[in-house]
Design a protein around this motif. Structure first.
Motif, mmCIF file in Angstrom:
data_model
loop_
_atom_site.group_PDB
_atom_site.id
_atom_site.type_symbol
_atom_site.label_atom_id
_atom_site.label_comp_id
_atom_site.label_asym_id
_atom_site.label_seq_id
_atom_site.Cartn_x
_atom_site.Cartn_y
_atom_site.Cartn_z
ATOM 1 N N UNK A 7 -19.465 -10.532 20.295
ATOM 2 C CA UNK A 7 -19.109 -10.367 18.883
ATOM 3 C C UNK A 7 -18.456 -9.009 18.641
ATOM 4 N N UNK A 8 -18.899 -7.975 19.366
ATOM 5 C CA UNK A 8 -18.259 -6.671 19.248
ATOM 6 C C UNK A 8 -16.819 -6.736 19.729
ATOM 7 N N UNK A 9 -16.610 -7.438 20.841
ATOM 8 C CA UNK A 9 -15.263 -7.607 21.380
ATOM 9 C C UNK A 9 -14.372 -8.369 20.401
ATOM 10 N N UNK A 10 -14.891 -9.451 19.825
ATOM 11 C CA UNK A 10 -14.115 -10.248 18.875
ATOM 12 C C UNK A 10 -13.795 -9.451 17.613
ATOM 13 N N UNK A 11 -14.761 -8.653 17.148
ATOM 14 C CA UNK A 11 -14.505 -7.806 15.976
ATOM 15 C C UNK A 11 -13.412 -6.788 16.277
ATOM 16 N N UNK A 12 -13.448 -6.233 17.470
ATOM 17 C CA UNK A 12 -12.439 -5.250 17.869
ATOM 18 C C UNK A 12 -11.061 -5.907 17.943
ATOM 19 N N UNK A 13 -10.986 -7.106 18.484
ATOM 20 C CA UNK A 13 -9.710 -7.831 18.579
ATOM 21 C C UNK A 13 -9.186 -8.157 17.179
ATOM 22 N N UNK A 14 -10.061 -8.629 16.294
ATOM 23 C CA UNK A 14 -9.656 -8.938 14.922
ATOM 24 C C UNK A 14 -9.115 -7.697 14.220
ATOM 25 N N UNK A 15 -9.812 -6.588 14.378
ATOM 26 C CA UNK A 15 -9.400 -5.343 13.728
ATOM 27 C C UNK A 15 -8.015 -4.924 14.208
ATOM 28 N N UNK A 16 -7.763 -5.004 15.518
ATOM 29 C CA UNK A 16 -6.463 -4.603 16.047
ATOM 30 C C UNK A 16 -5.362 -5.589 15.670
ATOM 31 N N UNK A 17 -5.679 -6.858 15.570
ATOM 32 C CA UNK A 17 -4.692 -7.831 15.108
ATOM 33 C C UNK A 17 -4.299 -7.559 13.660
ATOM 34 N N UNK A 18 -5.260 -7.191 12.835
ATOM 35 C CA UNK A 18 -4.967 -6.859 11.444
ATOM 36 C C UNK A 18 -4.126 -5.594 11.362
ATOM 37 N N UNK A 19 -4.467 -4.571 12.139
ATOM 38 C CA UNK A 19 -3.728 -3.316 12.123
ATOM 39 C C UNK A 19 -2.284 -3.533 12.574
ATOM 40 N N UNK A 20 -2.097 -4.206 13.692
ATOM 41 C CA UNK A 20 -0.748 -4.416 14.222
ATOM 42 C C UNK A 20 0.029 -5.395 13.337
ATOM 43 N N UNK A 21 -0.646 -6.407 12.821
ATOM 44 C CA UNK A 21 0.022 -7.348 11.916
ATOM 45 C C UNK A 21 0.504 -6.674 10.642
ATOM 46 N N UNK A 22 -0.322 -5.800 10.081
ATOM 47 C CA UNK A 22 0.075 -5.047 8.892
ATOM 48 C C UNK A 22 1.282 -4.170 9.192
ATOM 49 N N UNK A 23 1.262 -3.506 10.331
ATOM 50 C CA UNK A 23 2.380 -2.653 10.716
ATOM 51 C C UNK A 23 3.666 -3.464 10.834
ATOM 52 N N UNK A 24 3.599 -4.608 11.480
ATOM 53 C CA UNK A 24 4.794 -5.437 11.671
ATOM 54 C C UNK A 24 5.311 -5.959 10.329
ATOM 55 N N UNK A 25 4.417 -6.405 9.463
ATOM 56 C CA UNK A 25 4.828 -6.920 8.152
ATOM 57 C C UNK A 25 5.494 -5.825 7.317
ATOM 58 N N UNK A 26 4.911 -4.634 7.313
ATOM 59 C CA UNK A 26 5.498 -3.520 6.556
ATOM 60 C C UNK A 26 6.874 -3.172 7.107
ATOM 61 N N UNK A 27 7.020 -3.154 8.432
ATOM 62 C CA UNK A 27 8.320 -2.835 9.017
ATOM 63 C C UNK A 27 9.354 -3.911 8.705
ATOM 64 N N UNK A 28 8.948 -5.173 8.683
ATOM 65 C CA UNK A 28 9.873 -6.246 8.306
ATOM 66 C C UNK A 28 10.326 -6.096 6.856
ATOM 67 N N UNK A 29 9.402 -5.737 5.985
ATOM 68 C CA UNK A 29 9.764 -5.498 4.580
ATOM 69 C C UNK A 29 10.743 -4.339 4.483
ATOM 70 N N UNK A 30 10.471 -3.262 5.220
ATOM 71 C CA UNK A 30 11.378 -2.112 5.206
ATOM 72 C C UNK A 30 12.763 -2.504 5.710
ATOM 73 N N UNK A 31 12.828 -3.334 6.755
ATOM 74 C CA UNK A 31 14.127 -3.764 7.287
ATOM 75 C C UNK A 31 14.898 -4.580 6.256
#
Length: 100
Positions: A7-31
């Protein structure tokens, strides 16, 4: 793998997916916004904060060195966002090493 480690591993994966997904979405909006008439109009009233902000945004760092976008605020936001992600990654790596 015990349940708590999984569960710790899954929480860590979820957190990083959210962080990287947010970054990609913001960069797409900026583009999409960069180079169009949808750029935000930053109010440059004559107060101290606006002058400091204008000085930072017009520095060579955000106009020449780190310049994937024509709007310097987007360049600054990209730099800050990447710095925060890097700090989070270093803290995450440190916590993993510390647990072992």
């Amino acid at each position: 793998m015990p349940r708590t480690e999984k569960s710790t591993y899954l929480n860590r994966v979820k957190r990083w997916l959210i962080i990287i997904g947010t970054f990609v979405i913001v960069q797409l909006i900026f583009m999409l916004v960069d180079g169009s008439s949808l750029k935000p109009n930053i109010n440059d009233s004559g107060n101290l904060f606006a002058r400091i902000g204008r000085g930072i945004l017009e520095s060579r760092l955000f106009t020449e060195w780190i310049a994937p976008y024509s709007f310097s605020f987007f360049n600054m936001f990209l730099t800050v966002h990447l710095a925060v992600i890097l700090i989070l990654a270093i803290c995450e790596i440190y916590s993993i090493i510390k647990k072992k």
